[in-house]
Design a protein around this motif. Sequence first.
Motif, PDB file in Angstrom:
ATOM      1  N   LEU A  27       0.840  -1.191   0.000  1.00  0.00           N
ATOM      2  CA  LEU A  27       0.000   0.000   0.000  1.00  0.00           C
ATOM      3  C   LEU A  27       0.879   1.248   0.000  1.00  0.00           C
ATOM      4  O   LEU A  27       2.056   1.184   0.363  1.00  0.00           O
ATOM      5  CB  LEU A  27      -0.924  -0.018   1.215  1.00  0.00           C
ATOM      6  CG  LEU A  27      -1.872  -1.219   1.262  1.00  0.00           C
ATOM      7  CD1 LEU A  27      -2.632  -1.252   2.572  1.00  0.00           C
ATOM      8  CD2 LEU A  27      -2.829  -1.213   0.084  1.00  0.00           C
ATOM      9  N   PRO A  28       0.335   2.387  -0.387  1.00  0.00           N
ATOM     10  CA  PRO A  28       1.127   3.616  -0.376  1.00  0.00           C
ATOM     11  C   PRO A  28       1.703   3.874   1.016  1.00  0.00           C
ATOM     12  O   PRO A  28       1.068   3.578   2.028  1.00  0.00           O
ATOM     13  CB  PRO A  28       0.112   4.699  -0.749  1.00  0.00           C
ATOM     14  CG  PRO A  28      -0.980   3.981  -1.463  1.00  0.00           C
ATOM     15  CD  PRO A  28      -1.031   2.608  -0.849  1.00  0.00           C
ATOM     16  N   GLU A  29       2.894   4.419   1.050  1.00  0.00           N
ATOM     17  CA  GLU A  29       3.539   4.699   2.333  1.00  0.00           C
ATOM     18  C   GLU A  29       3.094   6.032   2.914  1.00  0.00           C
ATOM     19  O   GLU A  29       3.828   6.648   3.656  1.00  0.00           O
ATOM     20  CB  GLU A  29       5.061   4.629   2.185  1.00  0.00           C
ATOM     21  CG  GLU A  29       5.561   3.216   2.003  1.00  0.00           C
ATOM     22  CD  GLU A  29       7.066   3.100   2.151  1.00  0.00           C
ATOM     23  OE1 GLU A  29       7.698   3.991   2.748  1.00  0.00           O
ATOM     24  OE2 GLU A  29       7.602   2.090   1.682  1.00  0.00           O
ATOM     25  N   GLY A  30       1.916   6.460   2.626  1.00  0.00           N
ATOM     26  CA  GLY A  30       1.323   7.715   3.086  1.00  0.00           C
ATOM     27  C   GLY A  30       1.704   8.172   4.475  1.00  0.00           C
ATOM     28  O   GLY A  30       2.786   8.674   4.702  1.00  0.00           O
ATOM     29  N   HIS A  31       0.805   7.986   5.430  1.00  0.00           N
ATOM     30  CA  HIS A  31       1.090   8.430   6.794  1.00  0.00           C
ATOM     31  C   HIS A  31       0.606   7.411   7.819  1.00  0.00           C
ATOM     32  O   HIS A  31      -0.342   6.668   7.576  1.00  0.00           O
ATOM     33  CB  HIS A  31       0.474   9.812   7.085  1.00  0.00           C
ATOM     34  CG  HIS A  31      -1.018   9.839   7.040  1.00  0.00           C
ATOM     35  ND1 HIS A  31      -1.717  10.022   5.870  1.00  0.00           N
ATOM     36  CD2 HIS A  31      -1.960   9.716   8.017  1.00  0.00           C
ATOM     37  CE1 HIS A  31      -3.013  10.024   6.121  1.00  0.00           C
ATOM     38  NE2 HIS A  31      -3.184   9.828   7.426  1.00  0.00           N
ATOM     39  N   LEU A  32       1.302   7.404   8.938  1.00  0.00           N
ATOM     40  CA  LEU A  32       0.929   6.580  10.076  1.00  0.00           C
ATOM     41  C   LEU A  32       1.345   7.337  11.334  1.00  0.00           C
ATOM     42  O   LEU A  32       2.537   7.519  11.593  1.00  0.00           O
ATOM     43  CB  LEU A  32       1.607   5.204  10.026  1.00  0.00           C
ATOM     44  CG  LEU A  32       1.144   4.241  11.111  1.00  0.00           C
ATOM     45  CD1 LEU A  32      -0.279   3.761  10.809  1.00  0.00           C
ATOM     46  CD2 LEU A  32       2.072   3.061  11.204  1.00  0.00           C
ATOM     47  N   LEU A  33       0.353   7.817  12.060  1.00  0.00           N
ATOM     48  CA  LEU A  33       0.602   8.574  13.279  1.00  0.00           C
ATOM     49  C   LEU A  33       0.216   7.723  14.479  1.00  0.00           C
ATOM     50  O   LEU A  33      -0.828   7.069  14.466  1.00  0.00           O
ATOM     51  CB  LEU A  33      -0.222   9.866  13.285  1.00  0.00           C
ATOM     52  CG  LEU A  33      -0.086  10.770  12.064  1.00  0.00           C
ATOM     53  CD1 LEU A  33      -1.008  11.974  12.200  1.00  0.00           C
ATOM     54  CD2 LEU A  33       1.349  11.194  11.872  1.00  0.00           C
ATOM     55  N   HIS A  34       1.050   7.728  15.495  1.00  0.00           N
ATOM     56  CA  HIS A  34       0.769   6.996  16.738  1.00  0.00           C
ATOM     57  C   HIS A  34       0.308   8.040  17.754  1.00  0.00           C
ATOM     58  O   HIS A  34       1.036   8.998  18.041  1.00  0.00           O
ATOM     59  CB  HIS A  34       2.042   6.292  17.202  1.00  0.00           C
ATOM     60  CG  HIS A  34       1.832   5.348  18.322  1.00  0.00           C
ATOM     61  ND1 HIS A  34       2.864   4.696  18.920  1.00  0.00           N
ATOM     62  CD2 HIS A  34       0.724   4.901  18.962  1.00  0.00           C
ATOM     63  CE1 HIS A  34       2.414   3.904  19.882  1.00  0.00           C
ATOM     64  NE2 HIS A  34       1.113   4.022  19.922  1.00  0.00           N
TER      65      HIS A  34
END
Length: 180
Positions: A27-34
């Motif tokens: 999948l696209p490496e867009g965003h991942l916020l914790h």
Amino acid sequence: MPDRPEHRPVLAGKTALQGPGIRLEHLPEGHLLHVMGAIDADGLAGHFSAAGLEASTIRSAGYRQWFIAGDDVLPSSHIAALSSALQGSAFVSDQSHGRVRIGLSGPQAAELLARGTAVDLHPSTFPEGRSTVTLFGHISLQLTRTGADSFELTVLRSFAEALYEELEALAASLGALPEL
């Protein structure tokens, strides 16, 4: 000067695999916020429009912890806006650079996942929207059911290629072939 340093997507050379009952793709490496703190999913979602996160989804990552995931790269101003809105109740850590998302879908997706994880994937116990941190073989990941027969696996960047190759072998055993 770019908002974020550029990096080579770790699975850029991998093609999607498609079979009669299975599809594997990076999948696209867009965003991942914790997000960590005293806030629930509804309260967190209430801050999305101000931070430009309308196309994002919220996944539980443990007690008072959430992952916000999406396909678009976020400018640091959006992350700062969310951090500011949550000040006093939660903290935001950008994990976009350190994690990779893999999609697995089709009627045989749960069967494939059952070969590597002990999570009960029956829809009555792991419904759409449910997320858990688990192991697939020896690799730690976050597993999310995104649809009736769709899953998203979020893994540390350094383990992404090994996990993808293991999933490729399992998908091939179910009749999947590389997409042309």
